[in-house]
Design a protein around this motif. Structure first.
Motif, mmCIF file in Angstrom:
data_model
loop_
_atom_site.group_PDB
_atom_site.id
_atom_site.type_symbol
_atom_site.label_atom_id
_atom_site.label_comp_id
_atom_site.label_asym_id
_atom_site.label_seq_id
_atom_site.Cartn_x
_atom_site.Cartn_y
_atom_site.Cartn_z
ATOM 1 N N LEU A 131 0.609 7.754 8.305
ATOM 2 C CA LEU A 131 0.300 7.046 9.533
ATOM 3 C C LEU A 131 1.006 7.681 10.732
ATOM 4 O O LEU A 131 2.205 7.928 10.688
ATOM 5 N N ASN A 140 2.928 6.800 3.575
ATOM 6 C CA ASN A 140 1.572 7.248 3.863
ATOM 7 C C ASN A 140 1.615 8.347 4.932
ATOM 8 O O ASN A 140 2.630 9.028 5.069
ATOM 9 N N ASN A 193 6.527 7.718 7.078
ATOM 10 C CA ASN A 193 5.234 8.034 7.653
ATOM 11 C C ASN A 193 5.427 9.110 8.720
ATOM 12 O O ASN A 193 6.426 9.839 8.691
ATOM 13 N N LEU A 249 7.386 0.422 7.212
ATOM 14 C CA LEU A 249 6.590 1.554 7.694
ATOM 15 C C LEU A 249 7.333 2.865 7.472
ATOM 16 O O LEU A 249 7.031 3.881 8.114
ATOM 17 N N LEU A 275 0.843 -1.204 0.000
ATOM 18 C CA LEU A 275 0.000 0.000 0.000
ATOM 19 C C LEU A 275 0.874 1.249 0.000
ATOM 20 O O LEU A 275 0.467 2.312 0.471
ATOM 21 N N LYS A 276 2.026 1.144 -0.548
ATOM 22 C CA LYS A 276 3.034 2.203 -0.541
ATOM 23 C C LYS A 276 2.558 3.464 -1.275
ATOM 24 O O LYS A 276 1.864 3.387 -2.287
ATOM 25 N N ILE A 326 0.755 2.634 14.447
ATOM 26 C CA ILE A 326 0.453 1.346 13.848
ATOM 27 C C ILE A 326 -0.180 0.484 14.934
ATOM 28 O O ILE A 326 0.439 0.213 15.964
ATOM 29 N N LEU A 341 4.409 -6.897 4.135
ATOM 30 C CA LEU A 341 3.453 -5.796 4.251
ATOM 31 C C LEU A 341 4.202 -4.481 4.119
ATOM 32 O O LEU A 341 5.125 -4.206 4.886
ATOM 33 N N ASP A 342 3.802 -3.677 3.139
ATOM 34 C CA ASP A 342 4.444 -2.388 2.879
ATOM 35 C C ASP A 342 3.402 -1.285 3.006
ATOM 36 O O ASP A 342 2.500 -1.166 2.186
ATOM 37 N N LEU A 343 3.542 -0.483 4.074
ATOM 38 C CA LEU A 343 2.670 0.671 4.310
ATOM 39 C C LEU A 343 3.474 1.968 4.236
ATOM 40 O O LEU A 343 3.036 3.005 4.753
ATOM 41 N N LEU A 397 -3.095 7.158 3.289
ATOM 42 C CA LEU A 397 -3.663 6.549 4.487
ATOM 43 C C LEU A 397 -3.199 7.272 5.750
ATOM 44 O O LEU A 397 -2.000 7.468 5.952
ATOM 45 N N ALA A 418 -4.110 2.817 10.000
ATOM 46 C CA ALA A 418 -4.162 1.409 9.611
ATOM 47 C C ALA A 418 -5.134 0.713 10.548
ATOM 48 O O ALA A 418 -5.214 1.045 11.732
#
Length: 329
Positions: free
Chosen positions: A159, A157, A181, A178, A130-131, A162, A152-154, A135, A138
């Motif tokens: 954030l 964003n 962010n 992460l 979701l790079k 987490i 899992l790639d955030l 967002l 999460a």
């Protein structure tokens, strides 16, 4: 004769172009069951015309803004869905209910700011990216309990935290990104379920410290990225349970000292595997541990001569490595 020619034409079309049916603005490759759509004018998900046996679908650089369960139903054998750099703003709940073989979903570079509950349930996802979206939070409700995710790639964003409840659903995870962010804190026990984690990227956030027990369950960690945060102090036993760590980046933080013994457990660091540059080191008696460790482990440090004293004034600009014991005292 005409029948034979018609069959020959169909045969050539089938094997040269990959399929007899393919959506406009897409290319279909039947032999590898792959479809690629990368035309800006596309504004709707190309459900009609997709070969039913498609296992890999890439849609990139289009003007598509939404995708639903109904869009995916025509391709039940889908295993990889890559939706890079579109204009996606929303995904429907139960999105993956019709693609029960999907293991990779990449939504990099869209405009997603919120996601519904159960959006990533119903498919055995192993890789979720979701790079570079929008967002701000999460949510544990995105995923089923005991998720199959290994990646899992955030990153990229907005954030600020987490949730531990989300990470507790990821016992198989080996890579968590992460980076980039606005994280200010990682709660003490949030990583306890991630016993298989090998790669953790927290760089370019707003972390000023880490709880002493945060890494106690991540003994398989090989790569830890903490650069470009606001870290000003580290617990003495922070790395105590990381015997396999190969790379540690602590550059571009606010570290003036590190506690005695902090780096001793890191026996597996690669050559140049530790980065301590761009910190405001105070070169006084408290720096003696770092100084001695650098002398013994110079080959494990990235650009050791650029670990520079910020104070006191008499030593400002000097490399920590170049100091003498009398200068430190």
């Amino acid at each position: 004769m005409k029948t034979w020619c018609a069959l020959a034409f169909l045969w050539l079309a089938y094997f040269c172009h990959g399929t007899l049916s393919c959506p406009a603005l897409c290319k279909c490759y039947l032999r590898r069951a792959e479809v690629v759509c990368n035309e800006v004018p596309m504004i709707e998900y190309p459900s009609e015309g997709l070969p039913k046996n498609t296992t890999l679908l890439t849609i990139q650089f289009t003007n598509i803004t939404s995708i639903s369960e109904n869009h995916l139903n025509p391709t039940p054998l889908l295993e990889g869905l890559h939706l890079y750099s579109n204009h996606l703003q929303s995904l429907s709940s139960h999105l993956l209910r019709g693609v029960t073989r999907l293991n990779t979903l990449d939504l990099t570079g869209n405009k997603i700011s919120d996601l519904p509950a159960d959006v990533f349930s119903h498919a055995p996802l192993r890789n979720l990216v979701l790079k570079n979206n929008l967002l701000e939070k999460a949510d544990a409700e995105w995923l089923p309990d005991n998720s199959n995710l290994t990646w899992l790639d955030l990153s990229g964003n907005r954030l600020t935290q987490i949730p531990a409840a989300l990470l507790q659903k990821l016992p198989h995870l080996d890579s968590l990104d992460l980076a980039n962010n606005l994280l200010e804190k990682i709660s003490a026990n949030s990583l306890d379920q991630l016993t298989k984690l090998e790669r953790l990227n927290l760089q370019n956030n707003k972390l000023d410290t880490l709880d002493a027990s945060i890494l106690q369950s991540t003994q398989n960690l090989n790569y830890l990225f903490l650069s470009r945060n606001k870290l000003n102090k580290l617990p003495q036993n922070l790395f105590q349970e990381l015997p396999q760590l190969k790379l540690l980046s602590l550059d571009d933080n606010q570290l003036s000292h590190i506690p005695t013994g902090l780096l001793d457990p890191l026996k597996s660091l690669d050559e140049e595997g530790l980065d301590l540059t761009a910190n405001p080191w105070v070169c006084d008696g408290k720096t003696e541990y770092l100084w001695r460790w650098l002398q013994k482990n110079k080959e494990k440090v990235f650009l050791p001569d650029t670990i520079i004293c910020a104070s006191p004034p008499s030593l400002m600009g000097r490399s920590v490595m170049s100091l003498t014991e009398s200068e430190l005292n």
